[in-house]
Design a protein around this motif. Structure first.
Motif, short mmCIF file in Angstrom:
data_model
loop_
_atom_site.label_atom_id
_atom_site.label_comp_id
_atom_site.label_asym_id
_atom_site.label_seq_id
_atom_site.Cartn_x
_atom_site.Cartn_y
_atom_site.Cartn_z
N TYR A 195 -3.56 -22.12 27.82
CA TYR A 195 -3.35 -20.93 27.00
C TYR A 195 -4.61 -20.66 26.20
N GLY A 196 -5.24 -19.52 26.45
CA GLY A 196 -6.48 -19.17 25.76
C GLY A 196 -7.63 -20.04 26.24
N PRO A 197 -8.06 -19.90 27.48
CA PRO A 197 -9.05 -20.82 28.07
C PRO A 197 -10.39 -20.84 27.35
N GLU A 198 -10.77 -19.73 26.70
CA GLU A 198 -12.08 -19.68 26.03
C GLU A 198 -12.03 -20.21 24.60
N PHE A 199 -10.83 -20.55 24.10
CA PHE A 199 -10.72 -21.05 22.74
C PHE A 199 -11.40 -22.42 22.62
N MET A 227 -10.65 -24.53 28.65
CA MET A 227 -10.90 -24.53 30.09
C MET A 227 -11.80 -25.69 30.48
N GLU A 228 -12.82 -25.94 29.70
CA GLU A 228 -13.68 -27.09 29.98
C GLU A 228 -12.87 -28.38 29.97
N LEU A 229 -11.97 -28.49 29.01
CA LEU A 229 -11.14 -29.68 28.92
C LEU A 229 -10.23 -29.82 30.15
N GLU A 281 -10.75 -28.68 33.09
CA GLU A 281 -11.57 -29.02 34.25
C GLU A 281 -11.97 -30.49 34.24
N MET A 282 -12.16 -31.05 33.04
CA MET A 282 -12.43 -32.49 32.94
C MET A 282 -11.26 -33.31 33.47
N VAL A 283 -10.07 -32.91 33.06
CA VAL A 283 -8.87 -33.62 33.51
C VAL A 283 -8.67 -33.42 35.01
N GLN A 284 -8.95 -32.22 35.49
CA GLN A 284 -8.78 -31.93 36.91
C GLN A 284 -9.68 -32.81 37.79
N GLU A 285 -10.81 -33.24 37.27
CA GLU A 285 -11.70 -34.14 38.02
C GLU A 285 -10.97 -35.40 38.46
#
Length: 346
Positions: free
Chosen positions: A204-208, A250-252, A254-258
């Protein structure tokens, strides 16, 4: 503080408190814990069993208990509270009593009882939504009851400073990482839980932006605030974290998605979040906090450095999950568990 000093930790059985309690015991301090044990005492059971700490199982709103708990105490680390906006909104009156009114009372009684130093745990959520990099001198914009109680309490704490009483406010970044009293309702852990259980991460709110800090580094900052000279601590506010650990949601994700390559990321844009708050499910309320925080003051004044990154936190949690020692699906790993029904208006 000297090693023979006696320290009272309110909330010492909690997510942060249990990590801090263990560290202080290992360093040789005399530690007393005052905790309502709403979420149990698993985080400090080993210390209780070995008589390494003095545990008082009671409510911080009970002034008689507070007086007893402060007997012979040199320093207070006040961590007890109703933590997070979802739980505060669920029990607003009790939240104000515990987070704000009880804090004022504990500060006043501590001062009267001759406590030398008082460390208050606050939050970077106090900055709300801000453009640019915020520091300890930036305006506060609390967007939730939780942040509002913390902002009010900060003023109450700092206004008590004098030559015999040394208050200090620590504004923690968003915590993550392993703790003896584990939580999976914090953002890093939420993403890990959802990726592992649902194979999907909803952002929710990827750029936050949010700042993040490992729970062990929070405990280390508390110890720094306890041990540094008065001129660096008394009356001061410190953000706790590292400037290079400000990340967007979003960065977070993507880190988890790794670590979960098959997990998908589902995005709800900030514009929709702001316009359609009423359409969001109750368990995922709108959260429009957006801030990037500077941690230069604590780095410069207290020579504080974080030791663990978000990647470190993810790896250690996954190792515990792999070995079957923690299960992110357990309800008690959330502050909105059934146990919170025990929290009553005093």
């Amino acid at each position: 503080m000297k090693k023979q000093s006696s320290i009272l930790i309110t909330g010492g059985a909690g997510y942060i408190g249990s990590v801090l309690t263990h560290k202080l015991v290992e360093l040789g301090y005399n530690v007393r814990v005052l905790d309502s044990l709403i979420f149990g005492k698993d985080g400090i059971t080993d210390l209780v069993s070995s008589n390494s700490i003095d545990l008082i199982h009671a409510d911080v709103r009970d002034e008689r208990v507070v007086l007893k708990a402060l007997d012979g105490i040199d320093m207070v680390m006040h961590l007890a509270g109703i933590v997070g906006d979802p739980l505060c909104r669920k029990i607003p009156e009790a939240s104000r009593q515990i987070n704000e009114y009880a804090t004022k009372k504990i500060v006043d009684v501590s001062k009267k009882q001759g406590v030398k130093r008082f460390i208050f745990s606050s939050t970077c959520s106090n900055y709300g939504s801000a453009l640019g990099l915020v520091s300890e001198d930036s305006p506060l914009k609390p967007l939730s009851l939780y942040a509002e109680t913390k902002v009010n309490s900060e003023s109450n704490v700092l206004n008590t400073k004098d030559s015999d009483f040394e208050p200090c406010v620590l504004r923690f970044a968003t915590a993550f990482g392993l703790s003896p009293r584990m939580r999976f309702d914090l953002l890093v852990q939420e993403f890990i839980r959802d990726a592992s259980i649902d194979n999907k991460i909803i952002v929710y709110g990827p750029e936050f932006l949010r700042p993040f800090v490992h729970v062990e580094d929070i405990a280390n900052a508390c110890i720094d605030a306890a041990t540094k000279p008065s001129k660096l601590v008394s009356g001061e506010i410190y953000n706790v974290g590292a400037t290079n650990q400000n990340h967007t949601k979003m960065e977070l994700a993507e880190m988890v998605q790794e670590y979960f390559p098959s997990a998908t990321i589902e995005v709800v844009e900030a514009s929709k979040l702001r316009q359609n708050v009423g359409e969001l499910p109750d368990k995922l309320p709108a959260d429009v906090r957006n801030f990037k925080v500077s941690f230069e003051k604590i780095k410069t004044n207290l020579e504080f450095k974080t030791t663990k990154t978000v990647h470190d936190g993810i790896s250690e949690i996954l190792e515990e999950m792999k070995n079957g020692r923690i299960n992110p699906a357990e309800a008690d790993f959330s502050n909105i568990s059934k146990r919170t029904k025990k929290i009553r208006v005093y």
